[in-house]
Design an enzyme around this catalytic site. Sequence first.
Site, PDB file in Angstrom:
ATOM      1  N   GLY A 236       0.833  -1.201   0.000  1.00  0.00           N
ATOM      2  CA  GLY A 236       0.000   0.000   0.000  1.00  0.00           C
ATOM      3  C   GLY A 236       0.863   1.244   0.000  1.00  0.00           C
ATOM      4  O   GLY A 236       2.078   1.178  -0.133  1.00  0.00           O
ATOM      5  N   CYS A 237       0.212   2.403   0.131  1.00  0.00           N
ATOM      6  CA  CYS A 237       0.940   3.686   0.085  1.00  0.00           C
ATOM      7  C   CYS A 237       1.562   3.984   1.438  1.00  0.00           C
ATOM      8  O   CYS A 237       1.114   4.895   2.132  1.00  0.00           O
ATOM      9  CB  CYS A 237       0.002   4.821  -0.306  1.00  0.00           C
ATOM     10  SG  CYS A 237      -0.703   4.641  -1.940  1.00  0.00           S
ATOM     11  N   VAL A 238       2.538   3.212   1.848  1.00  0.00           N
ATOM     12  CA  VAL A 238       3.123   3.425   3.178  1.00  0.00           C
ATOM     13  C   VAL A 238       4.578   3.868   3.082  1.00  0.00           C
ATOM     14  O   VAL A 238       5.186   3.735   2.064  1.00  0.00           O
ATOM     15  CB  VAL A 238       3.035   2.172   4.070  1.00  0.00           C
ATOM     16  CG1 VAL A 238       1.595   1.898   4.407  1.00  0.00           C
ATOM     17  CG2 VAL A 238       3.678   0.984   3.397  1.00  0.00           C
TER      18      VAL A 238
ATOM     19  N   TYR B 284      -5.869   1.672  -7.066  1.00  0.00           N
ATOM     20  CA  TYR B 284      -4.734   1.572  -7.987  1.00  0.00           C
ATOM     21  C   TYR B 284      -5.174   1.154  -9.384  1.00  0.00           C
ATOM     22  O   TYR B 284      -4.408   1.259 -10.335  1.00  0.00           O
ATOM     23  CB  TYR B 284      -3.687   0.580  -7.464  1.00  0.00           C
ATOM     24  CG  TYR B 284      -3.102   0.891  -6.106  1.00  0.00           C
ATOM     25  CD1 TYR B 284      -3.246   2.146  -5.517  1.00  0.00           C
ATOM     26  CD2 TYR B 284      -2.379  -0.079  -5.400  1.00  0.00           C
ATOM     27  CE1 TYR B 284      -2.693   2.416  -4.271  1.00  0.00           C
ATOM     28  CE2 TYR B 284      -1.821   0.190  -4.153  1.00  0.00           C
ATOM     29  CZ  TYR B 284      -1.990   1.426  -3.589  1.00  0.00           C
ATOM     30  OH  TYR B 284      -1.442   1.685  -2.360  1.00  0.00           O
TER      31      TYR B 284
END
Lengths: 105, 545
Positions: free
Chosen positions: A103-105, B318
């Site tokens: 994920g966007c981490v 996404y």
Amino acid sequence: MPFIEFNGQQIEVDEDGFIQDPSIWTKELAEFLAKTEEVEEMTEKHWKLVNYLHDYYEKFGIAPMIRKVTKETGISNKEIYELFPSGPAKGACKVAGLPKPTGCV
Amino acid sequence: MAGKNRKLITLQDMKKPQDVQLSAPDLNSYMKLPKPYDTVESQPALKEPKGSWTEKNITFLDGYAGIENLVRPETKEEERALVEKFLSGLEKILSDDTNRAMIQPLLLSLEYCAKCNTCSEACHIFEASGKNEIYRPIFRAEVLRRIAKNYLDKNRKLVRKWDENDPDLNWETIARLGELAYRCNLCRRCAQTCPLGLDNGLIAKEIRKIFSQEMGIAPKPLHEKGTMLQLKTGSTTGMTKPAFLDIIEFIEEDIEEKIGRKIKIPIDKKGADILLTHNAGEFMAWPQNPAAFAILFEEAGLDWTLSSEITGYDSVNYGIWYDDYQAKQIGTLQFKVARELGVKRIIIGECGHAHRAAAVSLDRSVTGEHYIPRESSLPLLWELTRTGKLKFDPSKNNFPVTLHDPCNYVRSMGIVKPQREILKVIAPMFREMTPHGVDNYCCGGGGGFAIMNSMNFAEFRNTVSTRKKFQQILNAFADTIDNPDIPKYICAPCSNCKGAIRDILEYYDATEKYNLQYDGLVELMVNALASMDRPYLEFLIEEEE
């Protein structure tokens, strides 16, 4: 998938060396993985961090948020980088047997 | 002009055998950075690629590899399958029946390009690379255009079978094109500047779609650990409901310890006015962001809630970067959560691509019973500021601040003014980047790059795709860059952009050396709240200690 050799066994890892099956994780494997992360010796502090990460993962199925890690272990973000040069996600999580954070981490 | 040590690359080069690498990373050829990174010596040295992937993956485009499962075929049959599947996918994206949503802009972009190269001048990757031909926006498009011309008829039906002796097409072309589709941030600055309104970013995305839908090839962080994991667990982070609730509890405790206020974050409140959605990466890596939203929304007395339902606590999608089908599935589930909760609208937090996905891309594909109004949080935050519902003491933000404009809601949605009007109120030392607003440059993490870290792709991001942004940041702070005592704040209201900027600062050691700091907009707002008796930003708290 690449493999690493540990104690005569073939262990499946991803492109970045994270083990694929967290259930096979042991203290010995952690020590072995630590060497791949430029950690020569696992000190008490290393273990405190690694055990915390591993226990949280067992309970919730993800890595804990970094702020929670620093607060509950008392180890600062800066210290984490001293313990594991590639940082909490790439270094400490790998040694603790967690999958690579996503994920966007 | 090509870089000093670089030979001009032509379309024919794309089919060179796999032992020929078309271009090599070279700091000397790249666009120059401003001081204090103006020499090659002041930048980290490039790393020699190592590992079994260098033999297996497609490194023979430019020395980088971003797609884990795009690998070199081992047999003639595998070579043939790669090319044939690509061709059948190409036919599908050019058919009205199988690509209804995208066919019109795609055909226009393929058929009307006059090769004026206005887009090349606008592309930050092309410029940052020292004008490397392979990164020219129309180069990628032209490869696809020629394949289409050779293999499809006027009605866009496949008319030829691939022959392995085809002088114009081999598996190496397809493999290189697959990687090349991931050398574009999909920021659409090229489309904005094109005199005909053609979109080379869309062409890159459509190539990605052929690879994903027809060939099962996509970067792991986007597909397997992205949309697939989100559909399974509710979040690309793998966060489940119990994990989400644990995190919220922690954030509530953290707020109380940090600012002395007890805030109960509303969860699953039926019929609330607002369902606030965050990129779940915020909870994991930047919890101060959802916490700041909670502080502001409570102070302003809004009727709001978060959702703990599967897909309700992660706004990411996404799918819009590589696969419309995945995008639609995720969007449908996200809207359904809001409908079932009975909220009046979704307010999207600081995540750029979530804005574009929920508010724009899905507008035509998720309709009917799932329809729910979606709005950006930025106009709402400006409304609360303008009407005095939130009161600020700007002197608390007494350090230089610049603003990064996330492409997905600035260029693609025209949300330009609210964030600047807020900064004018709360940050007396605010200065713009050049250029900014809809003319902004991508952070370099767009289109999935911020989370693609396998093999050596991060080095491409940190040295090429984010280079223009780093130049803009350094220029914006040229007056104080030498003084490490002065914190310099890059306000980046987008999780993905924050990720890319975090990595730039880490790569160049710029926080440690020059006190460059970054975070979102709401953190800066909370820091300046008149009602707060202590700082909110981490670097100010550390300074005090």
